[in-house]
Design an enzyme around this catalytic site. Structure first.
Site, PDB file in Angstrom:
ATOM      1  NE  ARG A 115       0.299   0.378   4.767  1.00 49.39           N
ATOM      2  CZ  ARG A 115       1.015  -0.423   5.610  1.00 49.39           C
ATOM      3  NH1 ARG A 115       0.727  -1.890   5.348  1.00 49.39           N
ATOM      4  NH2 ARG A 115       1.734  -0.133   6.559  1.00 49.39           N
TER       5      ARG A 115
ATOM      6  NE  ARG B 151       2.923   7.565  11.383  1.00 47.14           N
ATOM      7  CZ  ARG B 151       2.582   6.477  10.862  1.00 47.14           C
ATOM      8  NH1 ARG B 151       1.523   5.795  11.636  1.00 47.14           N
ATOM      9  NH2 ARG B 151       3.318   5.718  10.295  1.00 47.14           N
TER      10      ARG B 151
END
Ligand code: MV4
Length: 451
Positions: free
Chosen positions: A292, A338
């Protein structure tokens, strides 16, 4: 030709894909759950279709609902983003059978790489160094004992249908092995519907380094550098950077050669990532391949000056990568933090709710990928990623200095975020020196601050 893409995802990655579509002149279709009706991906896409209630099972994982949305909007391709259906081979197969272009590798490739034992075997046969361990699955407790004796303790048990850390067990001596095996098997059966385990030599303090590939399925494979992903907590990455502070051009070349060889051997198409463990002596070992686009793709985009989502769409549309440099040089340094809606001072407990005030940093070398805005209600049903703050510099020090000041500029009020955690890590002496491995956060002493 791809004229309209349905984005089977939400959050920042849905926005990221919409941006790529706009730049390519491709129409975009958002899908959304009831909980996401006020989300930015719904506003920025050309069309939007509600696919069900808040529960992921009933919306973003609901294949019939998503296929119906693709049909009524006359979409000709689907981008799955990451998570949700991105590595679901059945979904990719249904797309293939309905004539929808799945923006990713073939369903067959997804299921093959999803079987971690199979993936290790094909990579080993292609000449890629793999983590020493069992060849194939473990068939009995007796076999496991003799394997472990041969490999040497400590060993680690992993689920062949797993990945990313679920259902793993570290085993330090032979008397622990049998019970660890039965616990790992039950966990694997419950989580993945497949109890098969494999065994590896356990590396005590490795780095986690991954290679970004872009492949056109016509024999052209490009390696877009490595990402250092050792700063993780409970198998969730929190900080990623490229290049790695410990990968020199000689090691990079070796890792590129191995990864390109592996991708060519399996006939890989699309963007993909090869994950390795790197030991203290500079030896690297294949762990698994992700089929992915990954959360941390922006750091590679910045140092290789490439738009990975646009390239992924172009190869899905049949474009060739021939004539391109297969091993370009990195320029500068990029690092990603993040920003999660979690309380770092309370065991990273999720902190959904209303964002009352939101200001994103800017200035030289700063990129923010986020779906947040002032008054946005962060729903509790999905993962807690709110923003990716990415800093770019001519070198690591400049990137880190930019990151530090950008963290100070970032204002999120109303919910807790990981911003104060990142400020302390970026300031840490050992982190600054590039002196860390996958255990860094276990030993990290977060200073309690209240405000
Ligand atoms: C390993 C390992 C050491 N030796 N494999 C796999 C998934 C990734 N998220 C972590 N994984 C690891 N695989 C071998 N052969 C160390 C890790 C690992 C880890 C393992 C158990 C508990 C915490 C960990 C944190 C980082 C890496």
């Amino acid at each position: 030709m791809i004229k309209k893409i349905l984005i089977a995802n939400r959050g920042e990655i849905a926005l990221r894909i919409i941006r790529a579509c706009k730049e390519l002149g491709i129409a975009s279709v958002a899908v959304y759950s009831h909980a996401d009706k006020d989300s930015l991906h719904v506003r920025f896409a050309d069309e939007a279709v509600c696919i069900g209630p808040a529960s992921p099972q009933k919306s973003y994982l609901n294949i019939p609902s998503i296929m119906s949305a693709a049909e009524i909007t006359n979409s000709d391709a689907v981008h799955p983003g990451y998570g949700f259906l991105a590595e679901n081979s059945e979904f990719a197969e249904i797309c293939e059978q309905s004539g929808l272009v799945f923006i990713g590798p073939s369903s067959k490739m997804i299921s093959q790489m999803g079987d971690k034992i199979f993936a290790k075997t094909v990579m080993q046969n292609a000449g890629v160094p793999v983590i020493p361990g069992s060849e194939g699955g473990i068939e009995s407790a007796d076999q496991a004992q003799s394997m472990a004796k041969e490999i040497g303790f400590p060993v680690i048990l992993k689920a062949t249908a797993g990945g990313g850390g679920k259902g793993m067990r570290i085993v330090r001596d032979q008397k622990e092995l049998e019970s660890a095996m039965s616990m790992a098997q039950s966990e694997a059966q419950a989580a993945f519907g497949n109890p098969v385990l494999y065994m590896e030599k356990y590396f005590e303090s490795p780095r986690h380094i991954e290679i970004q590939l872009l492949c056109d399925g016509k024999g052209n494979v490009i390696a877009l550098g490595e990402r250092e992903c050792s700063i993780q907590r409970k198998h969730q990455k929190l900080i990623e950077e490229s290049p790695s502070p410990v990968v020199d051009s000689e090691l990079r070349k070796k890792m590129f050669e191995a990864s390109i060889k592996g991708a060519k051997a399996v006939g890989y198409k699309s963007a993909g990532t090869v994950e390795y463990l790197l030991d203290d002596s500079g030896n690297f070992y294949f762990m698994e391949m992700n089929t992915r686009i990954q959360v941390e793709h922006p750091v590679s985009e910045l140092v290789y000056n490439v738009d990975l989502i646009k390239e992924q769409i172009k190869v899905a549309a049949g474009h060739s990568l021939s004539g391109m440099d297969s091993t370009p040089e990195p320029v500068g340094h990029a690092i990603e933090c993040r920003i999660n809606a979690e309380d770092p001072f309370n065991d990273f407990m999720p902190s959904p709710g209303k964002i009352t005030s939101f200001h994103i940093p800017g200035g030289p070398g700063i990129r923010v990928d986020t779906h947040g805005y002032a008054h946005y209600l962060m729903p509790p049903f999905y993962d807690s990623l709110l923003a990716k703050l990415i800093a770019y510099g001519h070198n690591r020090e400049e990137a880190l200095n930019r990151m530090q000041r950008a963290l100070e500029e970032f204002i999120v009020e109303g919910i807790k975020t990981t911003i104060p955690f990142h400020m302390q890590v970026i300031d840490d002496k050992n982190f600054r020196k590039g002196n860390f491995n996958t255990h860094f956060l276990e030993n990290f002493n977060l200073k309690q601050i209240t405000n």
